[in-house]
Design a protein around this motif. Structure first.
Motif, PDB file in Angstrom:
ATOM      1  N   ARG A   1      45.879 -55.684 -80.048  1.00 33.34           N
ATOM      2  CA  ARG A   1      45.958 -54.686 -78.991  1.00 33.34           C
ATOM      3  C   ARG A   1      44.621 -53.935 -78.877  1.00 33.34           C
ATOM      4  NH1 ARG A   1      49.838 -51.864 -80.584  1.00 33.34           N
ATOM      5  NH2 ARG A   1      51.352 -52.989 -79.348  1.00 33.34           N
ATOM      6  N   SER A   2      44.025 -53.614 -80.025  1.00 32.55           N
ATOM      7  CA  SER A   2      42.755 -52.891 -80.007  1.00 32.55           C
ATOM      8  C   SER A   2      41.667 -53.713 -79.338  1.00 32.55           C
ATOM      9  CB  SER A   2      42.318 -52.560 -81.437  1.00 32.55           C
ATOM     10  OG  SER A   2      43.209 -51.656 -81.997  1.00 32.55           O
ATOM     11  N   VAL A   3      41.574 -54.991 -79.737  1.00 35.77           N
ATOM     12  CA  VAL A   3      40.523 -55.844 -79.182  1.00 35.77           C
ATOM     13  C   VAL A   3      40.754 -56.034 -77.685  1.00 35.77           C
ATOM     14  CG1 VAL A   3      39.559 -58.171 -79.222  1.00 35.77           C
ATOM     15  CG2 VAL A   3      40.082 -57.002 -81.366  1.00 35.77           C
ATOM     16  N   LYS A   4      42.001 -56.277 -77.310  1.00 32.53           N
ATOM     17  CA  LYS A   4      42.331 -56.523 -75.909  1.00 32.53           C
ATOM     18  C   LYS A   4      41.984 -55.302 -75.050  1.00 32.53           C
ATOM     19  CE  LYS A   4      46.592 -56.196 -74.632  1.00 32.53           C
ATOM     20  NZ  LYS A   4      48.042 -56.387 -74.760  1.00 32.53           N
ATOM     21  N   LEU A   5      42.441 -54.127 -75.489  1.00 35.96           N
ATOM     22  CA  LEU A   5      42.171 -52.919 -74.701  1.00 35.96           C
ATOM     23  C   LEU A   5      40.676 -52.615 -74.656  1.00 35.96           C
ATOM     24  CD1 LEU A   5      45.096 -50.504 -75.596  1.00 35.96           C
ATOM     25  CD2 LEU A   5      44.628 -51.583 -73.407  1.00 35.96           C
ATOM     26  N   SER A   6      39.963 -52.902 -75.754  1.00 34.67           N
ATOM     27  CA  SER A   6      38.526 -52.632 -75.775  1.00 34.67           C
ATOM     28  C   SER A   6      37.787 -53.570 -74.817  1.00 34.67           C
ATOM     29  CB  SER A   6      37.971 -52.790 -77.187  1.00 34.67           C
ATOM     30  OG  SER A   6      38.644 -51.925 -78.054  1.00 34.67           O
TER      31      SER A   6
ATOM     32  N   PRO B   1      32.888 -48.136 -79.702  1.00 33.46           N
ATOM     33  CA  PRO B   1      33.759 -46.969 -79.893  1.00 33.46           C
ATOM     34  C   PRO B   1      35.192 -47.196 -79.404  1.00 33.46           C
ATOM     35  CG  PRO B   1      32.119 -46.507 -78.204  1.00 33.46           C
ATOM     36  CD  PRO B   1      31.781 -47.835 -78.788  1.00 33.46           C
ATOM     37  N   SER B   2      35.389 -48.063 -78.393  1.00 33.96           N
ATOM     38  CA  SER B   2      36.754 -48.343 -77.925  1.00 33.96           C
ATOM     39  C   SER B   2      37.599 -48.907 -79.057  1.00 33.96           C
ATOM     40  CB  SER B   2      36.757 -49.368 -76.789  1.00 33.96           C
ATOM     41  OG  SER B   2      36.005 -48.916 -75.710  1.00 33.96           O
TER      42      SER B   2
ATOM     43  N   GLY C   1      42.559 -47.464 -85.092  1.00 30.98           N
ATOM     44  CA  GLY C   1      42.256 -46.105 -85.545  1.00 30.98           C
ATOM     45  C   GLY C   1      43.497 -45.375 -86.024  1.00 30.98           C
ATOM     46  N   ASN C   2      44.575 -45.466 -85.257  1.00 33.80           N
ATOM     47  CA  ASN C   2      45.818 -44.798 -85.628  1.00 33.80           C
ATOM     48  C   ASN C   2      46.431 -45.423 -86.880  1.00 33.80           C
ATOM     49  OD1 ASN C   2      45.631 -45.461 -82.518  1.00 33.80           O
ATOM     50  ND2 ASN C   2      46.255 -43.344 -82.737  1.00 33.80           N
TER      51      ASN C   2
END
Lengths: 298, 340
Positions: A83-88, A233-234, A253-254
């Motif tokens: 999810r992090s990579v995709k959203l970034s 940073p994303s 991050g969370n």
């Protein structure tokens, strides 16, 4: 090397010594602690126990089923990473889509007014990120400005649920990181010689061809720099997903915060932080390679 | 000079002005009545500084690291034994202080500090269901509000992201206990949470404002916060899940490395005075555990349903301990699964 050159070199080192010392102490020290902690066992209530263990690293990718003890890939962790990579990546793409016309607009203004436009881009940085994120929340929420306006215009009859979705996170991150894309793009476009585009038009290139074959290759270093500045940073974003995403789905991050807080597993948190660091390092390597290639082409 | 100052202060609580100096309190955010502090400062001529934290783990980590300069900390019941075990608290013997007679006997022999040798009650409360009756006027005394929501509330529920409370509520709901080692119960709790999540709107704090404004119509929430929301919006109700709900009590303790020990003890004694305890509750809207403080409470608190659970539901409230490391790892795994 002449004596004079040696003297200058020494002077250079001496002058940069305070900054280097600060960097070494401020960046390497904490990082070293993170590395050491990642190889220890979690303490009973918080902190670490000074016993060597690879458990944290194992736990990053694998999990023992809490109910039958079988070992399998930790799909919960993987989906949080994904999810992090995709959203970034999406944030990077969106900031590019919005940033390119903005940068182009500014770079093609008369030199006198350009500074004013650039100055306007930096205005959001005057306010704390958290406050801006809450302001966006005010815009997106069901009784907020956006839904209110759409309803008054009669375009929708009931509020659209934007807040607390991935879309809200994406809007927030795009807004927050847009300047980081627009500024390097501007720097690249400013150097672009507009006569090249004119020459291309003269040779019957279509607008699309001019953009693809002439403009983009030349501004590529700016695109690459902007993408890195946004993507990195994303990947570690914490505030935006927490506030706008409604906290239902974690990003890296969370997830790291959970380990240091309620999860009481500092070694796992440290190992996850190092994984994040490695991902950033990978992205930077790709950047350096791409920049070198762009330099070679130019 | 320290001992006479204390003796004078305990003898003439109000008149004693000998303990000049400072007191550094480390407490939860937005939790300390400024009026209470002003009164303490004026009574004893002490300058009080308050620093805030947002979780027990934050407080524990910072206190353990040392060099904090705090005299007083206010940990929850589940963390008091950890603070004591780690030698972080001073045995101030509140049970021998003058105002100790005011402590409700229910709160004296508590499992986390039997006989109250270290800590003084600050406030206690519960985690339950806050529901706006305009959205749903059925039974709200059940965790089914968030674990098996009625159709009226599906997609509209907020759940505070408080791992311990939420998982404990789910464990009680499936017939388990907090920190249970019973894998079947843990599994059932996880399945209940994961199955219910698609019907939740968000997992966020800030419940008081959003319940008051009507933006949220249902939430897992604390009783005092729900009380404050109801004062602003009369449609808000608080439900006590009959399957079981977490209780908590925060207690005032003096740190082992406190610099202003006598002032800190004065403060412990000070807040066991019913009039002062009432000030604590008047601000954060939780009960305080001091007998006779009701008489000094604002009128709206005396029979507020949020702080006076109905008799048949009072017994369902339980104090969950701090889980051992192995169980906590399972809690975290469930939580990760829930938020992946």
């Amino acid at each position: 090397m002449t004596a004079e050159e040696r003297r200058r070199a020494r002077q250079g080192w001496l002058l940069s010594a305070p900054a280097l010392a600060l960097l070494l102490a401020g960046a390497s020290g904490p990082l070293l602690i993170v590395v050491v902690y990642a190889f220890l066992e979690p303490g009973e209530y918080s902190g670490v126990e000074w016993k060597f263990s690879l458990e944290a690293w194992f736990r990053v990718l694998f999990e023992r089923d809490i109910f039958d003890g079988t070992v399998r890939l930790a799909d919960a962790h993987l989906s949080i990473f994904w999810r992090s990579v995709k959203l970034s990546l999406l944030t990077t793409l969106l900031t590019f889509v919005f940033g390119l016309p903005t940068a182009w607009f500014i770079a093609t203004r008369p030199a006198r007014t350009r500074m004013l436009w650039l100055f306007l881009i930096t205005v959001p940085f005057w306010t704390n990120l958290l406050i801006r994120t809450f302001a966006i929340m005010e815009v997106l929420r069901n009784e907020g400005i956006l839904n209110g306006a759409l309803m008054r215009l009669g375009l929708i009859s009931s509020p659209i649920q934007i807040l607390y979705t991935d879309v809200a996170v994406l809007i927030g991150m795009t807004y927050v990181y847009l300047p980081l894309m627009a500024l390097p793009l501007y720097a690249a476009i400013e150097r672009f010689d507009m006569r090249m585009a004119e020459a291309a038009y003269d040779l019957y290139a279509s607008r699309w061809q001019v953009l693809r074959k002439v403009v983009l290759p030349i501004v590529r270093p700016g695109v690459v720099a902007g993408s890195i500045l946004v993507f990195v940073p994303s990947l570690g974003a914490y505030v935006t997903p927490r506030v706008l995403g409604g906290g239902k789905n974690m990003m890296i991050g969370n997830f790291i915060e959970l380990q240091f807080g309620a999860g009481r597993n500092w070694p796992l948190g440290a190992a996850l932080s190092l994984i994040l660091l490695a991902m950033v390092a990978c992205a930077l390597t790709i950047y350096v390679r791409a920049a070198a290639r762009a330099g070679a082409d130019g | 000079m320290r001992i006479p100052a204390l003796a004078a202060a305990t003898a003439l609580a109000a008149a004693a002005a000998h303990a000049e100096g400072a007191l550094n309190i480390y407490n939860w955010g937005n939790y300390t009545n400024p009026e209470l502090i002003k009164k303490f400062e004026q009574t004893y001529d002490v300058k009080v500084t308050i620093t805030e934290y947002d979780s027990n783990t934050t407080a524990l980590t910072k206190v353990e690291a040392g060099g904090h300069g705090f005299d007083i900390v206010v940990p929850s019941h589940s963390f008091v034994p950890i603070f004591i075990e780690k030698g972080l608290l001073l045995e101030t013997r509140p049970d021998q202080m003058e105002n100790f007679k005011n402590v409700d006997p229910v709160w004296v022999d508590v499992p986390w500090d039997p006989g109250r040798r270290y800590t003084v009650p600050w406030q206690w409360g519960s985690t339950g269901m806050a529901v706006n009756v305009d959205a749903y006027d059925g039974d709200i005394n059940t965790s089914a509000i968030f674990l098996d929501p009625p159709p009226e509330l599906a997609g509209k529920i907020n759940v505070v992201p408080e791992m311990q409370d939420v998982i404990n509520l789910a464990l009680y709901y499936v017939g388990g206990e907090a920190c249970t080692e019973d894998k079947a119960k843990l599994k059932a709790a996880r399945d209940a949470l994961v199955a219910a999540k698609p019907k939740w709107l968000s997992m966020d704090y800030g419940t008081t404002d959003k319940l008051a404004s009507g933006e949220w119509v249902a939430s897992v929430n604390w009783n005092g916060s729900t009380f404050r929301a109801r004062l602003a919006n009369p449609k808000v109700r608080y439900g006590y899940p009959r399957e079981g709900y977490p209780l908590w009590m925060d207690s005032v303790a003096v740190l082992a490395d406190a610099k202003n020990v006598e002032n800190a003890k004065l403060f412990q004694n000070f807040i066991m005075d019913p009039e002062n305890a009432a000030l604590i509750s008047a601000f954060a809207r939780y009960s305080n555990g001091i007998k006779g403080s009701d008489a000094f409470m604002p009128p709206e608190m005396k029979d507020a349903p949020e702080i006076n659970p109905p008799a048949e539901l009072a017994a369902a409230g339980r104090f969950g301990p701090s889980c051992p490391k192995e169980i906590q790892a399972i809690y975290t795994a469930i939580w990760t699964e829930l938020q992946k």
